[in-house]
Design a protein around this motif. Structure first.
Motif, PDB file in Angstrom:
ATOM      1  N   TYR A  26     -15.220  34.034  58.748  1.00 56.15           N
ATOM      2  CA  TYR A  26     -14.983  32.596  58.702  1.00 56.15           C
ATOM      3  C   TYR A  26     -13.487  32.379  58.621  1.00 56.15           C
ATOM      4  N   VAL A  27     -13.064  31.143  58.771  1.00 55.32           N
ATOM      5  CA  VAL A  27     -11.644  30.825  58.636  1.00 55.32           C
ATOM      6  C   VAL A  27     -11.428  30.138  57.294  1.00 55.32           C
ATOM      7  N   SER A  39     -12.522  26.268  53.032  1.00 56.76           N
ATOM      8  CA  SER A  39     -13.634  27.121  52.631  1.00 56.76           C
ATOM      9  C   SER A  39     -13.582  27.371  51.131  1.00 56.76           C
ATOM     10  N   GLY A  40     -14.712  27.757  50.579  1.00 57.58           N
ATOM     11  CA  GLY A  40     -14.801  28.010  49.145  1.00 57.58           C
ATOM     12  C   GLY A  40     -13.776  29.023  48.668  1.00 57.58           C
ATOM     13  N   GLU A 148     -15.061  24.452  47.051  1.00 54.45           N
ATOM     14  CA  GLU A 148     -14.557  24.094  48.376  1.00 54.45           C
ATOM     15  C   GLU A 148     -13.996  22.681  48.305  1.00 54.45           C
ATOM     16  N   ALA A 149     -13.171  22.313  49.294  1.00 55.03           N
ATOM     17  CA  ALA A 149     -12.528  20.999  49.230  1.00 55.03           C
ATOM     18  C   ALA A 149     -12.349  20.386  50.605  1.00 55.03           C
ATOM     19  N   ILE A 150     -12.215  19.070  50.566  1.00 57.47           N
ATOM     20  CA  ILE A 150     -11.826  18.307  51.748  1.00 57.47           C
ATOM     21  C   ILE A 150     -10.571  17.527  51.342  1.00 57.47           C
ATOM     22  N   PHE A 151      -9.514  17.646  52.162  1.00 59.60           N
ATOM     23  CA  PHE A 151      -8.245  16.957  51.935  1.00 59.60           C
ATOM     24  C   PHE A 151      -7.944  16.059  53.121  1.00 59.60           C
ATOM     25  N   GLN A 152      -7.261  14.964  52.867  1.00 55.27           N
ATOM     26  CA  GLN A 152      -6.692  14.138  53.941  1.00 55.27           C
ATOM     27  C   GLN A 152      -5.202  14.446  53.979  1.00 55.27           C
TER      28      GLN A 152
END
Length: 154
Positions: A26-27, A39-40, A148-152
């Motif tokens: 995975y990346v 990714s985690g 894991e995270a989501i960033f803007q």
């Protein structure tokens, strides 16, 4: 020249490590438009995995400290996604935290607070985010926490 966010991290005594390499097929992150999906990241302090089951081997406070290490790795990945300029970070959108815990353990939110509190302390309002905190019967390599995270970004 050090940016505002890294200056704040230094004030907190935090130096971001190099972004950890993926451990499988995975990346570490994907950038789609102005969003970064990371990714985690597993609990790791100074190259040593933080292993154990919260509610058995580790206390809630020790789990929260492990979650903070995940948050630091998440920011390192975000920095890599931003070509080294963490000041491109607009917002922490969401964290999804997994806690390696016993079946009767119910303090997953307090464990993941270790990451959430750190994001707000380091980033102010940019660090406020949506979140999930769930229990897992086991995590990769026996670690205590994975997030894991989501960033803007801009």
């Amino acid at each position: 020249m050090t940016g505002h966010i890294e200056t704040r991290l230094a004030e907190l005594g935090v130096t971001l490590p190099d972004a950890p390499a993926p451990a499988a097929n995975y990346v570490p992150y994907v950038v789609v438009g102005d969003m970064v999906y990371v990714s985690g990241q597993i609990s790791n302090a100074d190259g040593e995995l933080i292993k154990g089951r919260v509610g058995d081997d580790l206390s809630t406070a020790e789990g929260a400290a492990a979650a903070k290490t995940c948050a630091i790795s998440l920011l390192a990945q975000c920095k890599a996604a931003c070509d080294g300029d963490l000041d491109r970070l607009v917002k922490v959108v969401k964290l999804v935290g997994f806690v390696n815990s016993t079946a009767d353990f119910i303090e997953q939110p307090q464990v993941i607070n270790g990451a959430s509190d750190f994001m707000v302390e380091a980033l102010g309002d940019k660090g406020r985010h949506a979140r999930s905190a769930v229990s897992a019967a086991s995590l990769p390599l026996g670690v205590a926490v994975e997030i894991e995270a989501i960033f803007q970004i801009k």
